[in-house]
Design a protein around this motif. Structure first.
Motif, PDB file in Angstrom:
ATOM      1  N   ALA A  40       0.771  -1.233  -0.026  1.00 44.70           N
ATOM      2  CA  ALA A  40      -0.069   0.141  -0.190  1.00 44.70           C
ATOM      3  C   ALA A  40       0.875   1.183   0.143  1.00 44.70           C
ATOM      4  CB  ALA A  40      -1.017  -0.184   1.170  1.00 44.70           C
ATOM      5  N   ILE A  41       2.101   1.351   0.991  1.00 47.23           N
ATOM      6  CA  ILE A  41       2.727   2.428   0.926  1.00 47.23           C
ATOM      7  C   ILE A  41       3.511   2.734  -0.578  1.00 47.23           C
ATOM      8  CG2 ILE A  41       4.871   3.466   1.945  1.00 47.23           C
ATOM      9  CD1 ILE A  41       2.715   3.341   3.785  1.00 47.23           C
ATOM     10  N   GLU A  42       3.961   1.540  -1.205  1.00 53.92           N
ATOM     11  CA  GLU A  42       4.629   1.474  -2.455  1.00 53.92           C
ATOM     12  C   GLU A  42       3.470   2.171  -3.471  1.00 53.92           C
ATOM     13  OE1 GLU A  42       6.085  -2.104  -3.911  1.00 53.92           O
ATOM     14  OE2 GLU A  42       7.150  -2.238  -1.982  1.00 53.92           O
ATOM     15  N   VAL A  43       2.154   2.038  -3.478  1.00 50.78           N
ATOM     16  CA  VAL A  43       1.099   2.583  -4.280  1.00 50.78           C
ATOM     17  C   VAL A  43       0.896   4.093  -3.975  1.00 50.78           C
ATOM     18  CG1 VAL A  43      -1.335   2.673  -4.811  1.00 50.78           C
ATOM     19  CG2 VAL A  43      -0.018   0.366  -4.801  1.00 50.78           C
ATOM     20  N   GLY A  47       2.272   7.656  -6.447  1.00 51.28           N
ATOM     21  CA  GLY A  47       1.194   8.425  -6.776  1.00 51.28           C
ATOM     22  C   GLY A  47       0.058   7.862  -7.380  1.00 51.28           C
ATOM     23  N   GLU A  48      -0.178   6.720  -7.197  1.00 50.99           N
ATOM     24  CA  GLU A  48      -1.170   5.965  -7.870  1.00 50.99           C
ATOM     25  C   GLU A  48      -2.635   5.986  -7.052  1.00 50.99           C
ATOM     26  OE1 GLU A  48       0.142   2.116  -8.830  1.00 50.99           O
ATOM     27  OE2 GLU A  48       1.877   3.042 -10.102  1.00 50.99           O
ATOM     28  N   LEU A  93      -4.021  12.488   1.784  1.00 48.78           N
ATOM     29  CA  LEU A  93      -2.621  11.882   2.418  1.00 48.78           C
ATOM     30  C   LEU A  93      -1.518  12.503   2.325  1.00 48.78           C
ATOM     31  CD1 LEU A  93      -2.168   9.371   3.987  1.00 48.78           C
ATOM     32  CD2 LEU A  93      -1.733   8.233   1.730  1.00 48.78           C
ATOM     33  N   GLU A  94      -1.222  13.256   1.016  1.00 46.39           N
ATOM     34  CA  GLU A  94      -0.062  14.199   1.034  1.00 46.39           C
ATOM     35  C   GLU A  94      -0.150  15.289   1.850  1.00 46.39           C
ATOM     36  OE1 GLU A  94       0.029  14.861  -3.218  1.00 46.39           O
ATOM     37  OE2 GLU A  94       1.173  12.684  -3.722  1.00 46.39           O
TER      38      GLU A  94
END
Length: 108
Positions: A40-43, A47-48, A93-94
């Motif tokens: 999930a963190i990688e997604v 920025g997906e 989230l950002e």
């Protein structure tokens, strides 16, 4: 020592301890052993769009981190915790990550 938080399972990395003396240190996402949080963190990092289940995992992670982390004295922990539940998009989230950083919390 293993710790389960919701569906996430963390194992402390003794080579990288939390740098502040707290009763219960926050768990860092890279200590999670099932692999679902890392995915999930990688997604998120790419920025997906996050699947709802991935967003929920990140919210669980952020909640435990913020509840346990040392934060700036003028930061409003309760307001930041409330914002976690309102995150719906990568942009949300950002913005939350930016606010956490301003409070001295670096969960990513």
């Amino acid at each position: 020592m293993e710790e389960q938080i919701g569906p996430l399972v963390f194992v402390e990395n003794l080579e990288y301890p939390y740098p502040f003396a707290v009763e219960q240190p926050p768990r860092f996402w890279m200590e999670e052993t099932t692999g679902v949080l890392a995915a999930a963190i990688e997604v998120y990092m790419r920025g997906e769009k996050l699947a709802p289940a991935q967003l929920e995992l990140i919210q669980i992670y952020l909640r435990q981190y913020l509840e346990r982390a040392v934060i700036a004295e003028d930061a409003m922990r309760s307001r930041l915790l409330d914002r976690i539940g309102r995150v719906r998009t990568i942009g949300d989230l950002e913005r939350l990550a930016d606010s956490l950083s301003e409070a001295g919390v670096e969960p990513f």
